[in-house]
Design an enzyme around this catalytic site. Structure first.
Site, PDB file in Angstrom:
ATOM      1  N   ASP A 180     -37.093  56.171  53.306  1.00  0.00           N
ATOM      2  CA  ASP A 180     -35.854  56.887  53.015  1.00  0.00           C
ATOM      3  C   ASP A 180     -35.269  57.617  54.215  1.00  0.00           C
ATOM      4  O   ASP A 180     -34.238  58.267  54.081  1.00  0.00           O
ATOM      5  CB  ASP A 180     -36.082  57.889  51.885  1.00  0.00           C
ATOM      6  CG  ASP A 180     -36.974  59.062  52.298  1.00  0.00           C
ATOM      7  OD1 ASP A 180     -37.813  58.876  53.213  1.00  0.00           O
ATOM      8  OD2 ASP A 180     -36.852  60.153  51.713  1.00  0.00           O
ATOM      9  N   ASP A 226     -42.775  60.628  49.513  1.00  0.00           N
ATOM     10  CA  ASP A 226     -41.816  61.660  49.127  1.00  0.00           C
ATOM     11  C   ASP A 226     -40.384  61.183  49.381  1.00  0.00           C
ATOM     12  O   ASP A 226     -40.042  60.792  50.502  1.00  0.00           O
ATOM     13  CB  ASP A 226     -42.056  62.938  49.924  1.00  0.00           C
ATOM     14  CG  ASP A 226     -43.406  63.556  49.644  1.00  0.00           C
ATOM     15  OD1 ASP A 226     -43.441  64.648  49.059  1.00  0.00           O
ATOM     16  OD2 ASP A 226     -44.432  62.944  50.011  1.00  0.00           O
ATOM     17  N   ASP A 235     -43.072  54.516  51.798  1.00  0.00           N
ATOM     18  CA  ASP A 235     -43.084  55.959  51.981  1.00  0.00           C
ATOM     19  C   ASP A 235     -43.287  56.587  50.596  1.00  0.00           C
ATOM     20  O   ASP A 235     -43.053  55.935  49.575  1.00  0.00           O
ATOM     21  CB  ASP A 235     -41.764  56.396  52.612  1.00  0.00           C
ATOM     22  CG  ASP A 235     -41.629  57.897  52.679  1.00  0.00           C
ATOM     23  OD1 ASP A 235     -42.518  58.556  53.240  1.00  0.00           O
ATOM     24  OD2 ASP A 235     -40.623  58.427  52.147  1.00  0.00           O
TER      25      ASP A 235
END
Length: 223
Positions: free
Chosen positions: A167, A9, A7
């Protein structure tokens, strides 16, 4: 294991400050109140269009305003990509280590491609990745398993040879839907509480990238 999918961001780069800068500039032009950083962090994960829509809704703007404000926000954010964001500690040495070990690396993000590529380039990370699958690369985006399947096909890998590092609950659901392993960082933008144990928990948590070793046994948490 030969493919690691990341991922963007909240996992590789802390982008909340510059996203907040761009949002607040757009809101100010529309005579709408600014939003604070904590709200922005909680909204990140579904792409820039969705982020703008959430900010406008929070500010009390009608839904139609998102369409008219998009061009301004897209300009503002493109101009700010890489200006008030930072690569998380340990990311650069981790990527170099994984490349040296022969792993194929990809970014899977719901951020639109133009922003994703600009952000990676401005932080000198573009060359670390073999592939970027962005929110507008396909007609689906995370958590749809087609995003992972597209990446694995491009990188000539099978699900059992891949791992997703993210995240959020979106990343967890993406990996589970695609049948690949998933580890989640502690420093990101989770949007919702993440299960630490049980069948719905990720295979591991990463406290710092210096301690991340994809060869570790499944479900061996790093914390």
């Amino acid at each position: 294991m030969k493919v690691i999918l990341f991922d963007l961001d909240g996992t590789l780069i802390d982008t909340a400050p510059e996203l907040g800068d761009a949002l607040n500039l757009t809101l100010r032009r529309a005579d709408l109140p600014p939003v604070d950083a904590d709200l922005v962090r909680g909204w990140i994960g579904d792409g820039a269009r969705a982020l703008l829509a959430k900010a406008l809704s929070h500010a009390g703007a009608p839904p139609a305003k998102a369409l008219s404000a998009w061009n301004e926000f897209a300009w503002d954010y493109a101009d700010r990509c890489g200006t008030n964001s930072r690569v998380f500690d340990g990311v650069r040495p981790l990527l170099a280590r994984l490349r040296a070990q022969g792993f194929r690396l990809a970014v899977l993000t719901n951020k639109e491609a133009g922003f994703a590529h600009r952000l990676l380039a401005r932080h000198d990370l573009a060359e670390a990745f073999d592939l970027v699958v962005a929110g507008d690369t396909l007609n689906v985006k995370k958590p749809h398993p087609g995003v992972v399947q597209h990446a694995l096909t491009a990188l000539q890998a099978e699900p059992h040879e891949a791992l997703l590092v993210g995240d959020s609950l979106t990343d967890l659901r993406t990996a589970r839907a695609a049948g690949i392993g998933v580890w989640l960082v502690r420093h990101g933008y989770p949007q919702a509480e993440l299960p630490a144990t049980g069948p719905d928990a990720p295979d591991g948590f990463i406290a710092h990238f210096d301690d991340f070793h994809p060869q570790a046994a499944p479900r061996m948490a790093i914390a």
